[in-house]
Design a protein around this motif. Structure first.
Motif, mmCIF file in Angstrom:
data_model
loop_
_atom_site.group_PDB
_atom_site.id
_atom_site.type_symbol
_atom_site.label_atom_id
_atom_site.label_comp_id
_atom_site.label_asym_id
_atom_site.label_seq_id
_atom_site.Cartn_x
_atom_site.Cartn_y
_atom_site.Cartn_z
ATOM 1 N N GLY A 102 -13.032 16.906 3.096
ATOM 2 C CA GLY A 102 -14.188 16.169 2.597
ATOM 3 C C GLY A 102 -14.883 15.467 3.739
ATOM 4 N N ASN A 103 -15.893 14.669 3.412
ATOM 5 C CA ASN A 103 -16.648 13.953 4.418
ATOM 6 C C ASN A 103 -17.053 12.591 3.873
ATOM 7 O OD1 ASN A 103 -19.040 13.080 6.093
ATOM 8 N ND2 ASN A 103 -18.564 15.006 7.137
ATOM 9 N N VAL A 104 -16.737 11.528 4.612
ATOM 10 C CA VAL A 104 -17.002 10.172 4.132
ATOM 11 C C VAL A 104 -18.481 9.831 4.142
ATOM 12 C CG1 VAL A 104 -14.731 9.288 4.771
ATOM 13 C CG2 VAL A 104 -16.596 9.226 6.442
ATOM 14 N N LEU A 105 -19.313 10.661 4.754
ATOM 15 C CA LEU A 105 -20.750 10.419 4.716
ATOM 16 C C LEU A 105 -21.364 10.879 3.401
ATOM 17 C CD1 LEU A 105 -21.792 11.454 8.351
ATOM 18 C CD2 LEU A 105 -21.462 9.145 7.431
ATOM 19 N N THR A 106 -20.598 11.647 2.648
ATOM 20 C CA THR A 106 -21.127 12.168 1.381
ATOM 21 C C THR A 106 -20.278 11.814 0.176
ATOM 22 O OG1 THR A 106 -19.987 14.278 1.742
ATOM 23 C CG2 THR A 106 -22.255 14.103 2.539
ATOM 24 N N ALA A 107 -19.099 11.241 0.388
ATOM 25 C CA ALA A 107 -18.214 10.906 -0.730
ATOM 26 C C ALA A 107 -17.334 9.724 -0.351
ATOM 27 C CB ALA A 107 -17.350 12.111 -1.113
ATOM 28 N N PRO A 108 -16.934 8.906 -1.315
ATOM 29 C CA PRO A 108 -16.031 7.783 -1.034
ATOM 30 C C PRO A 108 -14.671 8.290 -0.551
ATOM 31 C CG PRO A 108 -17.076 7.536 -3.179
ATOM 32 C CD PRO A 108 -17.361 8.931 -2.725
ATOM 33 N N LEU A 109 -14.027 7.496 0.296
ATOM 34 C CA LEU A 109 -12.727 7.888 0.843
ATOM 35 C C LEU A 109 -11.703 8.128 -0.261
ATOM 36 C CD1 LEU A 109 -11.053 8.336 3.418
ATOM 37 C CD2 LEU A 109 -10.517 5.887 3.393
ATOM 38 N N ALA A 110 -11.676 7.258 -1.259
ATOM 39 C CA ALA A 110 -10.707 7.414 -2.343
ATOM 40 C C ALA A 110 -10.895 8.735 -3.072
ATOM 41 C CB ALA A 110 -10.836 6.249 -3.327
ATOM 42 N N GLU A 111 -12.151 9.115 -3.288
ATOM 43 C CA GLU A 111 -12.445 10.374 -3.979
ATOM 44 C C GLU A 111 -11.956 11.566 -3.160
ATOM 45 O OE1 GLU A 111 -16.566 12.673 -4.786
ATOM 46 O OE2 GLU A 111 -16.405 10.691 -5.745
ATOM 47 N N ILE A 112 -12.099 11.476 -1.839
ATOM 48 C CA ILE A 112 -11.656 12.571 -0.970
ATOM 49 C C ILE A 112 -10.135 12.679 -0.968
ATOM 50 C CG2 ILE A 112 -11.579 13.375 1.422
ATOM 51 C CD1 ILE A 112 -14.317 11.996 1.794
ATOM 52 N N LEU A 113 -9.463 11.543 -0.816
ATOM 53 C CA LEU A 113 -8.008 11.557 -0.681
ATOM 54 C C LEU A 113 -7.299 11.974 -1.965
ATOM 55 C CD1 LEU A 113 -7.434 8.348 1.475
ATOM 56 C CD2 LEU A 113 -7.694 10.723 2.221
ATOM 57 N N THR A 114 -7.963 11.812 -3.094
ATOM 58 C CA THR A 114 -7.356 12.211 -4.367
ATOM 59 C C THR A 114 -8.009 13.451 -4.951
ATOM 60 O OG1 THR A 114 -8.839 10.735 -5.601
ATOM 61 C CG2 THR A 114 -6.716 9.831 -4.900
ATOM 62 N N GLY A 115 -8.919 14.037 -4.176
ATOM 63 C CA GLY A 115 -9.692 15.164 -4.681
ATOM 64 C C GLY A 115 -8.959 16.486 -4.649
ATOM 65 N N PRO A 116 -9.562 17.522 -5.227
ATOM 66 C CA PRO A 116 -8.914 18.833 -5.337
ATOM 67 C C PRO A 116 -8.648 19.502 -3.990
ATOM 68 C CG PRO A 116 -11.222 18.937 -6.058
ATOM 69 C CD PRO A 116 -10.876 17.492 -5.908
ATOM 70 N N ARG A 117 -9.539 19.321 -3.030
ATOM 71 C CA ARG A 117 -9.318 19.969 -1.736
ATOM 72 C C ARG A 117 -8.112 19.372 -1.020
ATOM 73 N NH1 ARG A 117 -14.939 20.216 1.458
ATOM 74 N NH2 ARG A 117 -13.600 21.272 2.976
ATOM 75 N N MET A 118 -7.960 18.060 -1.098
ATOM 76 C CA MET A 118 -6.784 17.433 -0.484
ATOM 77 C C MET A 118 -5.514 17.867 -1.210
ATOM 78 S SD MET A 118 -5.347 15.479 1.785
ATOM 79 C CE MET A 118 -6.153 14.044 2.509
#
Length: 260
Positions: free
Chosen positions: A190-206
């Motif tokens: 993910g990318n923190v410029l386009t999504a919140p860190l929490a969303e990235i760390l718990t997201g499907p790609r992670m």
């Protein structure tokens, strides 16, 4: 990433319960905003490590590094200035790094030092002896150059990882990309410029990436990462796989190794 983007990430990380943040590079001491980031992280209750080549350390930075909850990490390659500078490609870097290791010791600043074994015949043991002569009494960890992270010169090789990427750790790149760890740069989640860190760390790609790594390592020899075992010099909690090194049989759970 602009300074405001970094301060946002630091604030988000603290809100997620992150206990430690590490500033690497490039060279973090050349970033004018580093003092602001360190003070912000400490103000939010996080411990800080600055991984530096210790070539450029201003008086103001020494005062910053002396703050409670701040520690340093650096790499040292040889007791020979010529050999050290052949690796760093910086004239005078050996003398400056050597002097600043001694200065950190004099100031009682917590310090980690790693010797990265890059070439055949490199004076690794002599480098360790020289560190001891400077008064450094901490553990000197020897790592090899691995084909991932900034040392990567070939196709990415997951066997160079520990299998625990993304589990209690993550890395944020200068372009905002988020990786499961600093060594897994070919696996952005993910990318923190386009999504919140929490969303990235718990997201499907992670989730997918970490599950794939866990599955891959579960199918091979069991080499879980543990403190003080096969650690690279990238950070306090990012361990490589012991499998490629072939010189240890650790067991247990991977947790940060702070202030060692």
């Amino acid at each position: 990433m602009a300074p405001g983007d970094w301060t946002s990430v630091i604030e988000q990380a603290a809100g997620l319960g992150v206990e430690m943040v590490q500033f690497i590079g490039g060279e973090p001491t050349l970033n004018r905003s580093l003092p602001d980031y360190v003070r912000q992280a400490r103000g939010l209750g996080m411990k800080v490590e600055v991984f530096s080549n210790l070539v450029h350390v201003s008086p103001d930075l020494w005062s910053l590094f002396e703050r409670r909850g701040v520690q340093l990490a650096t790499s040292y390659y040889s007791d020979s200035a010529a050999e050290h500078e052949k690796i760093t490609m910086g004239r005078g870097s050996h003398q400056r790094t050597r002097a600043n290791i001694a200065e950190a010791v004099r100031r009682s600043i917590p310090l980690r030092v790693g010797v990265v074994d890059i070439s055949d015949g490199q004076r690794v043991s002599q480098a360790r002896d020289e560190l001891a002569s400077l008064g450094f009494v901490g553990e000197v960890r020897v790592d090899r150059l691995r084909g991932v992270g900034r040392g990567g010169t070939a196709a990415p090789d997951p066997s160079q990882l520990c299998g625990g990427c993304g589990q209690g750790k993550a890395a944020v790149a200068p372009d905002g990309s988020v990786w499961p760890c600093v060594f897994s740069r070919w696996l952005p989640v993910g990318n923190v410029l386009t999504a919140p860190l929490a969303e990235i760390l718990t997201g499907p790609r992670m989730r997918q990436t970490t599950a794939t790594l866990v599955k891959q390592f579960a199918s091979g020899p069991s080499f879980p990462c543990v403190p003080k075992m096969c650690d690279p010099q990238c950070g306090p909690s990012c361990s490589p796989a012991c499998n490629p090194a072939g010189n240890c049989t650790p067991s247990g759970k991977c947790v940060p190794t702070e202030y060692e």
